[in-house]
Design a protein around this motif. Structure first.
Motif, PDB file in Angstrom:
ATOM      1  N   THR A 189       0.831  -1.207   0.000  1.00  0.00           N
ATOM      2  CA  THR A 189       0.000   0.000   0.000  1.00  0.00           C
ATOM      3  C   THR A 189       0.863   1.253   0.000  1.00  0.00           C
ATOM      4  N   VAL A 190       1.845   1.279   0.886  1.00  0.00           N
ATOM      5  CA  VAL A 190       2.698   2.459   0.993  1.00  0.00           C
ATOM      6  C   VAL A 190       3.503   2.666  -0.284  1.00  0.00           C
ATOM      7  N   THR A 191       4.029   1.567  -0.831  1.00  0.00           N
ATOM      8  CA  THR A 191       4.799   1.672  -2.072  1.00  0.00           C
ATOM      9  C   THR A 191       3.961   2.307  -3.170  1.00  0.00           C
ATOM     10  N   LYS A 192       2.713   1.839  -3.262  1.00  0.00           N
ATOM     11  CA  LYS A 192       1.835   2.378  -4.296  1.00  0.00           C
ATOM     12  C   LYS A 192       1.590   3.873  -4.071  1.00  0.00           C
ATOM     13  N   MET A 193       1.309   4.231  -2.834  1.00  0.00           N
ATOM     14  CA  MET A 193       1.032   5.638  -2.537  1.00  0.00           C
ATOM     15  C   MET A 193       2.242   6.510  -2.849  1.00  0.00           C
ATOM     16  N   ILE A 194       3.412   6.032  -2.505  1.00  0.00           N
ATOM     17  CA  ILE A 194       4.626   6.804  -2.757  1.00  0.00           C
ATOM     18  C   ILE A 194       4.806   7.030  -4.258  1.00  0.00           C
ATOM     19  N   SER A 195       4.633   5.958  -5.031  1.00  0.00           N
ATOM     20  CA  SER A 195       4.850   6.113  -6.478  1.00  0.00           C
ATOM     21  C   SER A 195       3.809   7.044  -7.091  1.00  0.00           C
ATOM     22  N   GLU A 196       2.614   7.091  -6.489  1.00  0.00           N
ATOM     23  CA  GLU A 196       1.590   8.019  -6.986  1.00  0.00           C
ATOM     24  C   GLU A 196       1.952   9.466  -6.673  1.00  0.00           C
ATOM     25  N   LEU A 197       2.733   9.653  -5.618  1.00  0.00           N
ATOM     26  CA  LEU A 197       3.083  11.007  -5.202  1.00  0.00           C
ATOM     27  C   LEU A 197       4.308  11.539  -5.922  1.00  0.00           C
ATOM     28  N   LYS A 199       7.273  14.565  -0.619  1.00  0.00           N
ATOM     29  CA  LYS A 199       7.560  15.785  -1.378  1.00  0.00           C
ATOM     30  C   LYS A 199       8.901  16.372  -0.952  1.00  0.00           C
ATOM     31  N   GLU A 200       9.109  16.491   0.354  1.00  0.00           N
ATOM     32  CA  GLU A 200      10.357  17.059   0.856  1.00  0.00           C
ATOM     33  C   GLU A 200      11.553  16.227   0.432  1.00  0.00           C
ATOM     34  N   ALA A 201      11.430  14.918   0.554  1.00  0.00           N
ATOM     35  CA  ALA A 201      12.533  14.040   0.200  1.00  0.00           C
ATOM     36  C   ALA A 201      12.811  14.101  -1.291  1.00  0.00           C
ATOM     37  N   SER A 202      11.756  14.081  -2.095  1.00  0.00           N
ATOM     38  CA  SER A 202      11.963  14.094  -3.538  1.00  0.00           C
ATOM     39  C   SER A 202      12.534  15.432  -4.004  1.00  0.00           C
ATOM     40  N   ASN A 203      12.240  16.491  -3.281  1.00  0.00           N
ATOM     41  CA  ASN A 203      12.851  17.792  -3.610  1.00  0.00           C
ATOM     42  C   ASN A 203      14.362  17.701  -3.490  1.00  0.00           C
ATOM     43  N   MET A 227       0.062  17.329 -11.939  1.00  0.00           N
ATOM     44  CA  MET A 227       0.066  16.440 -10.768  1.00  0.00           C
ATOM     45  C   MET A 227      -0.553  15.112 -11.170  1.00  0.00           C
ATOM     46  N   LYS A 228       0.024  14.033 -10.662  1.00  0.00           N
ATOM     47  CA  LYS A 228      -0.480  12.712 -11.010  1.00  0.00           C
ATOM     48  C   LYS A 228      -1.877  12.523 -10.442  1.00  0.00           C
ATOM     49  N   ASN A 229      -2.664  11.763 -11.174  1.00  0.00           N
ATOM     50  CA  ASN A 229      -4.018  11.498 -10.692  1.00  0.00           C
ATOM     51  C   ASN A 229      -3.951  10.470  -9.573  1.00  0.00           C
ATOM     52  N   LYS A 230      -4.322  10.853  -8.381  1.00  0.00           N
ATOM     53  CA  LYS A 230      -4.200   9.945  -7.253  1.00  0.00           C
ATOM     54  C   LYS A 230      -5.346   8.954  -7.243  1.00  0.00           C
ATOM     55  N   ASN A 231      -5.017   7.703  -7.135  1.00  0.00           N
ATOM     56  CA  ASN A 231      -6.028   6.656  -7.077  1.00  0.00           C
ATOM     57  C   ASN A 231      -6.719   6.732  -5.727  1.00  0.00           C
ATOM     58  N   LYS A 232      -7.993   7.080  -5.722  1.00  0.00           N
ATOM     59  CA  LYS A 232      -8.667   7.314  -4.451  1.00  0.00           C
ATOM     60  C   LYS A 232      -8.884   6.041  -3.665  1.00  0.00           C
ATOM     61  N   ALA A 233      -8.690   4.877  -4.302  1.00  0.00           N
ATOM     62  CA  ALA A 233      -8.967   3.639  -3.598  1.00  0.00           C
ATOM     63  C   ALA A 233      -7.849   3.265  -2.633  1.00  0.00           C
ATOM     64  N   THR A 234      -6.636   3.768  -2.844  1.00  0.00           N
ATOM     65  CA  THR A 234      -5.531   3.379  -1.969  1.00  0.00           C
ATOM     66  C   THR A 234      -5.629   4.115  -0.653  1.00  0.00           C
ATOM     67  N   LYS A 235      -5.968   3.348   0.388  1.00  0.00           N
ATOM     68  CA  LYS A 235      -6.098   3.957   1.699  1.00  0.00           C
ATOM     69  C   LYS A 235      -5.350   3.115   2.718  1.00  0.00           C
ATOM     70  N   PHE A 236      -5.035   3.740   3.844  1.00  0.00           N
ATOM     71  CA  PHE A 236      -4.394   3.009   4.927  1.00  0.00           C
ATOM     72  C   PHE A 236      -5.428   2.129   5.635  1.00  0.00           C
ATOM     73  N   PRO A 237      -4.999   0.955   6.098  1.00  0.00           N
ATOM     74  CA  PRO A 237      -5.936   0.065   6.790  1.00  0.00           C
ATOM     75  C   PRO A 237      -6.312   0.624   8.163  1.00  0.00           C
ATOM     76  N   VAL A 238      -7.578   0.910   8.336  1.00  0.00           N
ATOM     77  CA  VAL A 238      -8.044   1.565   9.545  1.00  0.00           C
ATOM     78  C   VAL A 238      -7.848   0.720  10.803  1.00  0.00           C
ATOM     79  N   ALA A 239      -8.098  -0.574  10.685  1.00  0.00           N
ATOM     80  CA  ALA A 239      -7.945  -1.444  11.861  1.00  0.00           C
ATOM     81  C   ALA A 239      -6.487  -1.519  12.290  1.00  0.00           C
ATOM     82  N   ARG A 240      -5.596  -1.525  11.303  1.00  0.00           N
ATOM     83  CA  ARG A 240      -4.165  -1.585  11.606  1.00  0.00           C
ATOM     84  C   ARG A 240      -3.726  -0.339  12.350  1.00  0.00           C
TER      85      ARG A 240
END
Lengths: 143, 182
Positions: A21-29, B49-53, B1-14
């Motif tokens: 999940t994180v890898t995907k999010m990073i590459s999207e950013l 963003k900061e790191a990639s800069n 800006m890249k189109n962000k896939n809205k489906a990728t989310k962090f697991p809430v239970a985790r």
């Protein structure tokens, strides 16, 4: 909390965020030409986990100060402000609003079901009737 | 800006479990991890963003660990992350290694598989250490000398994993035993 977790549940000590999940999010950013080293990704995951701890800890304090027992989203928002993440609060508050609205809609649905006075069987029959009607309509317009 | 896939989310239970790893944290409202998930998204975006800069500034195409480290040291908000990247060597400065931080880090992470990158950088720091490389037989003696070898502990631990690969390359004459007497 219904949450489908693929890949098994990590034991307490290894608790982290899912790499894929994180890898995907990073590459999207990242911009198109830039990639992320594995080592860096792992460090970023650690940073995210640390962020969770930071916010949770601060929110917990705020919660206690208000003599509450449960950490509420409002505590998180206050924590973000206290820790210098005010820039996040607008979007976070918006997400909270959406979530509350969804909860309300869910409740309304359940109430509607309970209040209409019809049993499940009767509702099913009604649904079948509607389907039959629209099927007929569809067939006649076809000709 | 890249189109962000809205489906990728962090697991809430985790997220909730991570929160409750802290003993101080008690009950958590259902909406709370959802809210944290959003904050986390924003945080991730910021840190990437900061790191990639830094990456782009240095003319690189890959975000390396030291880019992240530099970003963390530059941005005030990211102060709390300094410990995490402490062990990352900065190539331009010749790299100073905080051994203790590294040792603590490794304990936290357990066996790190992608450590080869940083370990190789460290390898250049000191001259090839004169150490006995004994296996099970001399384990006892090795433990007595653990204190003296505290400095080398980190490298030794790591190298035990890479034993097969490295052993051939380095010259480690056993005649150096005398150095470690007493």
């Amino acid at each position: 909390m219904s949450d489908h977790e693929t890949g098994g549940i990590p034991s307490d000590e290894d608790l982290s965020l899912p790499k894929a999940t994180v890898t995907k999010m990073i590459s999207e950013l990242l911009p198109n030409e830039v990639t992320c080293a594995k080592e860096t990704r792992d460090l970023i995951i650690e940073c995210c986990v640390e962020f969770i701890h930071l916010i949770s800890s601060e929110a917990n304090e705020i919660c206690e100060q208000e003599s509450k027992k449960t950490i509420a989203p409002e505590h998180i928002i206050s924590a973000l402000k206290r820790l210098g993440f005010e820039s996040f609060t607008d979007e976070v508050e918006s997400v909270l609003k959406d979530h509350k609205q969804q909860q309300k809609d869910r409740e309304r649905k359940v109430n509607k079901m309970e209040q209409c006075g019809l049993s499940e069987a009767e509702l099913l029959a009604q649904q079948e009737a509607l389907f039959a009607k629209s099927r007929e309509k569809f067939l006649t317009t076809q000709q | 800006m890249k189109n962000k896939n809205k489906a990728t989310k962090f697991p809430v239970a985790r997220i909730k479990r991570i929160m409750q790893k802290d003993e101080e944290v008690g009950k958590v409202a259902q909406a709370t991890p959802v809210v944290i998930s959003k904050a986390l998204e924003l945080f991730l975006a910021m840190i990437v963003k900061e790191a990639s800069n830094v990456t782009v500034e240095r003319g690189s195409k890959r975000v390396e660990a030291y880019h992240l480290k530099h970003a963390i040291e530059t941005v005030d908000m990211l102060d709390f992350l300094k410990e995490i990247v402490e062990a990352v060597p900065d190539p331009s400065a010749g790299g100073t290694i905080d051994i203790e931080a590294e040792a603590a880090e490794r304990k936290k992470r357990g066996k790190g598989k992608d450590k080869k990158g940083s370990s190789d950088a460290n390898g250049g720091e000191k001259p090839a250490p004169k150490r006995r490389r004994r296996k099970a037989a001399d384990k006892e003696k090795e433990e007595d000398e653990k204190e003296e070898e505290q400095e080398m502990e980190v490298e030794e631990g790591r190298e035990e994993e890479e034993d097969e690969a490295e052993n051939g390359g380095r010259s480690r004459p056993d005649d150096d035993d005398d150095d470690w007497e007493g």
